[in-house]
Design an enzyme around this catalytic site. Sequence first.
Site, PDB file in Angstrom:
ATOM      1  CG  ASP A 126      -0.230  -0.025   2.530  1.00 13.64           C
ATOM      2  OD1 ASP A 126       0.995   0.187   2.539  1.00 13.64           O
ATOM      3  OD2 ASP A 126      -0.882  -0.237   3.560  1.00 13.64           O
TER       4      ASP A 126
ATOM      5  CG  ASP B  35      -5.828  -5.740   2.184  1.00  8.32           C
ATOM      6  OD1 ASP B  35      -6.497  -5.001   1.440  1.00  8.32           O
ATOM      7  OD2 ASP B  35      -5.441  -5.375   3.309  1.00  8.32           O
TER       8      ASP B  35
ATOM      9  CB  CYS C 118     -10.195 -27.647   8.032  1.00 14.20           C
ATOM     10  SG  CYS C 118      -8.871 -26.472   7.756  1.00 14.20           S
TER      11      CYS C 118
ATOM     12  CB  CYS D 146      -5.356 -25.868   8.145  1.00  8.84           C
ATOM     13  SG  CYS D 146      -5.907 -25.900   9.859  1.00  8.84           S
TER      14      CYS D 146
ATOM     15  CG  HIS E 238      -8.606 -23.025  11.103  1.00 13.80           C
ATOM     16  ND1 HIS E 238      -9.100 -24.117  10.420  1.00 13.80           N
ATOM     17  CD2 HIS E 238      -9.674 -22.188  11.284  1.00 13.80           C
ATOM     18  CE1 HIS E 238     -10.400 -23.960  10.219  1.00 13.80           C
ATOM     19  NE2 HIS E 238     -10.770 -22.800  10.730  1.00 13.80           N
TER      20      HIS E 238
HETATM   21 ZN   LIG Z   1      -8.169 -25.912   9.871  1.00 12.67          ZN
END
Ligand SMILES: [Zn+2]
Length: 376
Positions: free
Chosen positions: A90, A263, A301, A303, A332
């Site tokens: 930015d 973002d 998930c 992750c 996560h």
């Molecule tokens: Zn996760």
Amino acid sequence: MFELLAIDPQSKARRARLTTAHGIIETPVFMPVGTQGSVKAVSPRELREMQAQIILGNTYHLFVRPGMETMRHFGGLHRFMNWSGPILTDSGGYQIFSLAKLRKITEEGVRFQNHLDGTPTFISPEMAMEIQASLGSDIAMVLDECPPYPCTHEYMAQSLERTARWAARCRAAASAPSQLVFGIVQGGSFADLRRASAEATVAIGFDGYAIGGVSVGEPEAEMMQAVEASEPFLPNDKPRYCMGLGTPPQLLELIARGVDMFDCVLPTRLARNGTAFTARGTLNLKNAEFALDKGPIKEDCVCPACSDFSRGYIRHLVKAEEILGLRLITLHNLHFYLELMRKARSAIAEGTFHEFRKTFVAGYAERLPNDNSETA
Ligand SMILES: [Zn+2]
């Protein structure tokens, strides 16, 4: 540079590809925020593993500390932080207007005292470009004024004219080799000023266009209207970037309104107070209900947190103020945002985005992000 691959038949959602000096970005894209040359609590290696395509660096913070001499010594931000993928910086404008003290805006630029030690500093549009050239980002943003919310029509109109003159000066200033430069549309909640700002910015001609001055305290409906009032006046063949947004449903709603890039600090900031994102809304892992929970944060998930650890264990880490707990939730949350964008891209390509958005938004029960209520 920007190739449109598919357009959703029932909304303005676009699936596209943006080519930068450090790689190709598949859009819609979420950019994790690396405020001080670091996405808080996460290493560049972990960002690569979760397939982050591009990260954001905050010019103001890096300019104040460690400073541009250090940045030039290390050969720019990519080498300094060891991230070889694309970086967007930015201009620093937003932080100057939200963090710094004793600001004075003149036609030349903005004078302020930094928030760390109060050192008096001056930044002009040309200097904002020079700093971003030293950082060596792939995408640089013009210096703009970010008027507060609420703001009168009269002030906003005057501010826009100066922002347009600054944008032209940024465009004329030297940027780093193969650095893309994006203009910024302001105008607050005034549809006529959004249009005027978009037209003035497009007339200068940029590689992409950001919609700025959103999520500055206005109600969500006004934010959506500000985007809707800007978008029709932006060229189809350039990327659109909505700055500083948003919640998962907001991202899908904005994609449906023709926005390609986002973002937001929410996934990293909320992680640090123990809040995790799921398809059904946020979970406050500090809550007692999770103490004996052997399940992962989110069932499907993949992750590192959900693969290896239970809600009960992560809750314990957060309660005990163990650094690992905040790191796991951050991993996560970022994974969740990146996965949401992957799903949105597939859905647009397959022509099912409308259904995907409707189902996701309906299933996401918003708990207040700042709901830190302790039940234990
Ligand atoms: Zn996760």
